[in-house]
Design a protein around this motif. Structure first.
Motif, PDB file in Angstrom:
ATOM      1  N   SER A   4      34.265 -14.064  -4.570  1.00 16.89           N
ATOM      2  CA  SER A   4      32.936 -13.799  -5.032  1.00 16.89           C
ATOM      3  C   SER A   4      32.691 -14.285  -6.524  1.00 16.89           C
ATOM      4  CB  SER A   4      32.451 -12.461  -4.986  1.00 16.89           C
ATOM      5  OG  SER A   4      33.179 -12.149  -3.655  1.00 16.89           O
ATOM      6  N   ALA A   5      33.729 -13.907  -7.250  1.00 20.13           N
ATOM      7  CA  ALA A   5      33.629 -14.197  -8.860  1.00 20.13           C
ATOM      8  C   ALA A   5      33.514 -15.494  -9.152  1.00 20.13           C
ATOM      9  CB  ALA A   5      34.677 -13.335  -9.548  1.00 20.13           C
ATOM     10  N   ALA A   6      34.613 -16.163  -8.560  1.00 21.31           N
ATOM     11  CA  ALA A   6      34.362 -17.831  -8.638  1.00 21.31           C
ATOM     12  C   ALA A   6      33.154 -18.505  -8.133  1.00 21.31           C
ATOM     13  CB  ALA A   6      35.701 -18.440  -7.933  1.00 21.31           C
ATOM     14  N   THR A   7      32.673 -17.945  -7.184  1.00 18.86           N
ATOM     15  CA  THR A   7      31.521 -18.476  -6.410  1.00 18.86           C
ATOM     16  C   THR A   7      30.283 -18.268  -7.494  1.00 18.86           C
ATOM     17  OG1 THR A   7      32.312 -18.146  -4.320  1.00 18.86           O
ATOM     18  CG2 THR A   7      30.065 -18.727  -4.455  1.00 18.86           C
ATOM     19  N   ALA A   8      30.297 -16.863  -8.240  1.00 18.06           N
ATOM     20  CA  ALA A   8      29.504 -16.869  -9.085  1.00 18.06           C
ATOM     21  C   ALA A   8      29.276 -17.682 -10.321  1.00 18.06           C
ATOM     22  CB  ALA A   8      29.253 -15.274  -9.453  1.00 18.06           C
ATOM     23  N   CYS A   9      30.678 -17.901 -10.891  1.00 19.41           N
ATOM     24  CA  CYS A   9      30.556 -18.801 -11.897  1.00 19.41           C
ATOM     25  C   CYS A   9      30.513 -19.992 -11.864  1.00 19.41           C
ATOM     26  CB  CYS A   9      32.081 -18.652 -12.576  1.00 19.41           C
ATOM     27  SG  CYS A   9      32.696 -17.186 -13.117  1.00 19.41           S
ATOM     28  N   HIS A  10      30.388 -20.503 -10.385  1.00 22.16           N
ATOM     29  CA  HIS A  10      30.445 -22.145 -10.104  1.00 22.16           C
ATOM     30  C   HIS A  10      29.286 -22.739 -10.963  1.00 22.16           C
ATOM     31  CE1 HIS A  10      31.403 -25.190  -7.033  1.00 22.16           C
ATOM     32  NE2 HIS A  10      32.077 -25.340  -8.262  1.00 22.16           N
ATOM     33  N   PRO A  11      27.790 -22.251 -10.888  1.00 21.76           N
ATOM     34  CA  PRO A  11      26.887 -22.904 -11.067  1.00 21.76           C
ATOM     35  C   PRO A  11      27.054 -23.093 -12.746  1.00 21.76           C
ATOM     36  CG  PRO A  11      26.222 -21.141  -9.778  1.00 21.76           C
ATOM     37  CD  PRO A  11      27.710 -20.959  -9.995  1.00 21.76           C
ATOM     38  N   PHE A  12      27.600 -22.272 -13.438  1.00 23.40           N
ATOM     39  CA  PHE A  12      27.725 -22.439 -14.896  1.00 23.40           C
ATOM     40  C   PHE A  12      28.558 -23.597 -15.212  1.00 23.40           C
ATOM     41  CE2 PHE A  12      26.703 -18.079 -14.465  1.00 23.40           C
ATOM     42  CZ  PHE A  12      26.007 -17.779 -15.645  1.00 23.40           C
ATOM     43  N   LEU A  13      29.244 -24.162 -14.432  1.00 19.93           N
ATOM     44  CA  LEU A  13      30.193 -25.471 -14.737  1.00 19.93           C
ATOM     45  C   LEU A  13      29.277 -26.746 -14.249  1.00 19.93           C
ATOM     46  CD1 LEU A  13      33.830 -23.926 -14.036  1.00 19.93           C
ATOM     47  CD2 LEU A  13      32.531 -24.349 -16.227  1.00 19.93           C
ATOM     48  N   LEU A  14      28.159 -26.663 -13.574  1.00 21.85           N
ATOM     49  CA  LEU A  14      27.610 -27.663 -12.711  1.00 21.85           C
ATOM     50  C   LEU A  14      26.363 -28.042 -13.241  1.00 21.85           C
ATOM     51  CD1 LEU A  14      28.817 -26.921  -9.208  1.00 21.85           C
ATOM     52  CD2 LEU A  14      29.309 -29.067 -10.596  1.00 21.85           C
ATOM     53  N   ARG A  15      25.689 -26.973 -13.968  1.00 21.16           N
ATOM     54  CA  ARG A  15      23.989 -27.327 -14.137  1.00 21.16           C
ATOM     55  C   ARG A  15      24.075 -27.449 -15.672  1.00 21.16           C
ATOM     56  NH1 ARG A  15      21.892 -22.350 -11.028  1.00 21.16           N
ATOM     57  NH2 ARG A  15      22.336 -23.070  -8.789  1.00 21.16           N
ATOM     58  N   PRO A  16      23.099 -28.409 -15.985  1.00 22.63           N
ATOM     59  CA  PRO A  16      23.209 -28.797 -17.263  1.00 22.63           C
ATOM     60  C   PRO A  16      22.790 -27.796 -18.310  1.00 22.63           C
ATOM     61  CG  PRO A  16      21.986 -30.524 -16.075  1.00 22.63           C
ATOM     62  CD  PRO A  16      22.288 -29.366 -14.945  1.00 22.63           C
ATOM     63  N   GLU A  17      21.908 -26.740 -18.080  1.00 22.21           N
ATOM     64  CA  GLU A  17      21.366 -25.806 -19.184  1.00 22.21           C
ATOM     65  C   GLU A  17      22.670 -24.910 -19.194  1.00 22.21           C
ATOM     66  OE1 GLU A  17      19.997 -24.530 -22.267  1.00 22.21           O
ATOM     67  OE2 GLU A  17      19.269 -26.243 -21.328  1.00 22.21           O
ATOM     68  N   PRO A  18      23.283 -24.115 -18.078  1.00 26.49           N
ATOM     69  CA  PRO A  18      24.353 -23.439 -18.297  1.00 26.49           C
ATOM     70  C   PRO A  18      25.425 -24.118 -18.962  1.00 26.49           C
ATOM     71  CG  PRO A  18      23.414 -22.921 -16.057  1.00 26.49           C
ATOM     72  CD  PRO A  18      22.868 -24.234 -16.712  1.00 26.49           C
ATOM     73  N   GLN A  19      25.698 -25.128 -18.634  1.00 24.70           N
ATOM     74  CA  GLN A  19      26.946 -26.036 -19.240  1.00 24.70           C
ATOM     75  C   GLN A  19      26.774 -26.058 -20.712  1.00 24.70           C
ATOM     76  OE1 GLN A  19      27.327 -29.791 -17.804  1.00 24.70           O
ATOM     77  NE2 GLN A  19      28.412 -29.280 -16.126  1.00 24.70           N
ATOM     78  N   ARG A  20      25.283 -26.237 -21.335  1.00 21.72           N
ATOM     79  CA  ARG A  20      25.359 -26.122 -22.798  1.00 21.72           C
ATOM     80  C   ARG A  20      25.694 -24.936 -23.402  1.00 21.72           C
ATOM     81  NH1 ARG A  20      20.612 -28.926 -21.609  1.00 21.72           N
ATOM     82  NH2 ARG A  20      21.207 -31.093 -21.880  1.00 21.72           N
ATOM     83  N   TRP A  21      25.327 -23.774 -22.706  1.00 26.20           N
ATOM     84  CA  TRP A  21      25.489 -22.464 -23.085  1.00 26.20           C
ATOM     85  C   TRP A  21      27.150 -22.233 -23.074  1.00 26.20           C
ATOM     86  CZ3 TRP A  21      28.138 -18.354 -20.881  1.00 26.20           C
ATOM     87  CH2 TRP A  21      28.099 -17.038 -21.558  1.00 26.20           C
ATOM     88  N   VAL A  22      27.944 -22.881 -22.071  1.00 30.05           N
ATOM     89  CA  VAL A  22      29.302 -22.649 -21.976  1.00 30.05           C
ATOM     90  C   VAL A  22      29.871 -23.613 -22.919  1.00 30.05           C
ATOM     91  CG1 VAL A  22      31.218 -23.627 -20.627  1.00 30.05           C
ATOM     92  CG2 VAL A  22      29.321 -22.225 -19.367  1.00 30.05           C
ATOM     93  N   ALA A  23      29.242 -24.752 -23.441  1.00 28.57           N
ATOM     94  CA  ALA A  23      29.845 -25.554 -24.448  1.00 28.57           C
ATOM     95  C   ALA A  23      29.733 -24.775 -25.844  1.00 28.57           C
ATOM     96  CB  ALA A  23      29.140 -26.800 -24.303  1.00 28.57           C
ATOM     97  N   ARG A  24      28.588 -24.317 -26.131  1.00 27.76           N
ATOM     98  CA  ARG A  24      28.139 -23.401 -27.300  1.00 27.76           C
ATOM     99  C   ARG A  24      29.263 -22.528 -27.359  1.00 27.76           C
ATOM    100  NH1 ARG A  24      22.866 -24.129 -27.030  1.00 27.76           N
ATOM    101  NH2 ARG A  24      22.762 -22.243 -25.698  1.00 27.76           N
ATOM    102  N   ALA A  25      29.533 -21.428 -26.437  1.00 28.10           N
ATOM    103  CA  ALA A  25      30.496 -20.394 -26.421  1.00 28.10           C
ATOM    104  C   ALA A  25      31.837 -21.081 -26.764  1.00 28.10           C
ATOM    105  CB  ALA A  25      30.370 -19.609 -25.108  1.00 28.10           C
ATOM    106  N   ALA A  26      32.350 -22.003 -26.208  1.00 26.63           N
ATOM    107  CA  ALA A  26      33.468 -22.772 -26.275  1.00 26.63           C
ATOM    108  C   ALA A  26      33.702 -23.133 -27.602  1.00 26.63           C
ATOM    109  CB  ALA A  26      33.847 -23.795 -25.532  1.00 26.63           C
ATOM    110  N   ARG A  27      32.702 -23.887 -28.341  1.00 22.68           N
ATOM    111  CA  ARG A  27      32.990 -24.339 -29.744  1.00 22.68           C
ATOM    112  C   ARG A  27      33.135 -23.196 -30.597  1.00 22.68           C
ATOM    113  NH1 ARG A  27      27.981 -26.821 -29.112  1.00 22.68           N
ATOM    114  NH2 ARG A  27      28.189 -28.633 -28.059  1.00 22.68           N
ATOM    115  N   HIS A  28      32.397 -21.895 -30.487  1.00 20.85           N
ATOM    116  CA  HIS A  28      32.708 -20.764 -31.358  1.00 20.85           C
ATOM    117  C   HIS A  28      33.900 -19.961 -30.832  1.00 20.85           C
ATOM    118  CE1 HIS A  28      28.456 -22.207 -32.054  1.00 20.85           C
ATOM    119  NE2 HIS A  28      28.987 -22.155 -33.364  1.00 20.85           N
ATOM    120  N   HIS A  29      34.729 -20.341 -30.035  1.00 26.54           N
ATOM    121  CA  HIS A  29      35.568 -19.471 -29.469  1.00 26.54           C
ATOM    122  C   HIS A  29      35.232 -18.255 -28.913  1.00 26.54           C
ATOM    123  CE1 HIS A  29      39.035 -22.168 -30.771  1.00 26.54           C
ATOM    124  NE2 HIS A  29      38.164 -22.592 -31.760  1.00 26.54           N
TER     125      HIS A  29
END
Ligand SMILES: Cc1cc2nc3c(=O)[nH]c(=O)nc-3n(C[C@H](O)[C@H](O)[C@H](O)COP(=O)(O)OP(=O)(O)OC[C@H]3O[C@@H](n4cnc5c(N)ncnc54)[C@H](O)[C@@H]3O)c2cc1C
Length: 338
Positions: free
Chosen positions: A301-326
């Motif tokens: 369930s947790a992996a399925t909930a996280c999945h869209p964050f790695l695929l959709r452009p807007e959530p990806q931007r959010w993930v990228a920002r968070a990764a840049r700031h550790h």
């Protein structure tokens, strides 16, 4: 002494073969049907994350994994930007499915298992039958998996993960020095001969630098594979189902193979008890379903909930920002997802 009841397994991937081996070691006759043949290339990132040491010991996987290449780091990319290199708390094992499945099939036969290749069986429930027929598909699903082995493609570290538009792609250095490139893509109207299709999908997903790197590498002949209509998450079944037949964890976790092995380990004792005459089939099935649900429900369930964050452009931007700031809790997520 009464001969044990036989167990029939549908599907000779990792779950089916490792269950077959575990049952043979418990003195159970096993008949396994595989629709394909060995060796064969499969759509798979070919790195195993989160395989518990107890599973390695109980399934006697150490000699098989001795041929794998351990990797400690993953470099994460968003489009062309190298976001972060993650150190894994335990090594991921890189191994070609071409080698891994064939080795397990050989071991299963050597252990006295009866293996029928080119044997496709309808995955219907029946007493003594276990379903390990892998990922379910639905033609309406937009998801397509593509994979290819290449030579001459240097990596930032042993594993790379690239996020593109409605796509992600894993690169993994294999024991023979080849690199496996495997991606999950939203299907597009692209028609190319098989080895060139991956490059076209990388371009379309905005992964242009990776496409250029791929174009400069040499494909390993016959190593390409494709699979359309992929479905993720848990699947309902009234039959004992293992590995992807139980539920397919999104591939970014690198945990699907570990689940296939773990589910086989959890299934072996209840099925062996039934085969040796302890209790009836519904009781064995009930015990098996309880063990599998306890172990995998939260993870799937947790992996399925996280999945869209790695695929959709807007959530990806959010993930990228968070990764840049550790600010991305990669270690905690890895624990939750494996
Ligand atoms: C794009 C992508 C990338 C992935 N990357 C990774 C990764 O890097 N790491 C990881 O751990 N996991 C990864 N996975 C997941 C991993 O490949 C699976 O979780 C794993 O293969 C599951 O093993 P299994 O034995 O359940 O199924 P499978 O390995 O799929 O085996 C099922 C077998 O059943 C056979 N079969 C099917 N139907 C029938 C039938 N009716 N009769 C007889 N035989 C049948 C098939 O031919 C097949 O051999 C990825 C998956 C995808 C889609």
């Amino acid at each position: 002494m009464n001969r044990a009841r036989p167990v029939e397994i549908i599907g000779g991937g990792l779950a089916g073969l490792s269950l077959g081996l575990a049952l043979r070691r418990r003195g159970v006759p096993v008949v396994l049907h595989e629709r394909g043949a060995y060796p064969r290339h499969r759509v798979c990132g070919e790195f195993i994350r989160g395989l518990p040491p107890a599973t390695i010991v109980e399934l006697e996987l150490a000699p098989v994994l001795a041929a794998a290449r351990p990797h400690r780091h993953i470099a994460w990319f968003w489009r062309d930007e190298n976001l972060r290199t993650q150190r894994l708390s335990a090594p991921a094992f890189a191994i070609s499915r071409h080698t891994l499945d064939a080795t397990l099939a050989e071991n299963f036969q050597r252990a006295g298992g009866e293996l029928h290749t080119a044997s496709r069986i309808d995955p219907l429930a029946a007493e003594g039958r276990v379903l390990a027929h892998g990922r379910p598909t639905d033609p309406r699903s937009p998801w397509l998996g593509l994979k290819l082995h290449v030579r001459g493609l240097p990596l930032a570290c042993g594993l790379e993960m690239h996020l593109g538009e409605h796509a992600y792609v894993g690169l993994c250095e294999l024991p023979d020095g080849a690199v496996n490139i495997c991606g999950l893509f939203r299907r597009r109207e692209l028609t190319r001969p098989a080895p060139e299709l991956l490059g076209a999908y990388l371009e379309a997903a905005g992964l242009t630098t990776l496409a250029t790197r791929l174009a400069a590498a040499t494909p390993v002949e016959g190593s390409h594979a494709a699979m359309a209509g992929l479905l993720f998450g848990r699947h309902a079944s009234i039959a004992p189902s293992l590995g992807d037949a139980l539920g397919m964890i999104p591939p970014f976790t690198g945990n699907g193979m570990a689940i296939a092995f773990e589910s086989a380990r959890l299934a072996a004792d209840p099925l062996a008890a039934w085969a040796h005459g302890e209790g009836n089939w519904p009781a064995a099935l009930g015990e098996l379903q309880r063990r599998l649900a306890r172990r995998f429900r939260t993870r799937l369930s947790a992996a399925t909930a996280c999945h869209p964050f790695l695929l959709r452009p807007e959530p990806q931007r959010w993930v990228a920002r968070a990764a840049r700031h550790h600010a991305l809790p990669l270690a905690a997520l890895t624990r939750l997802l494996s």
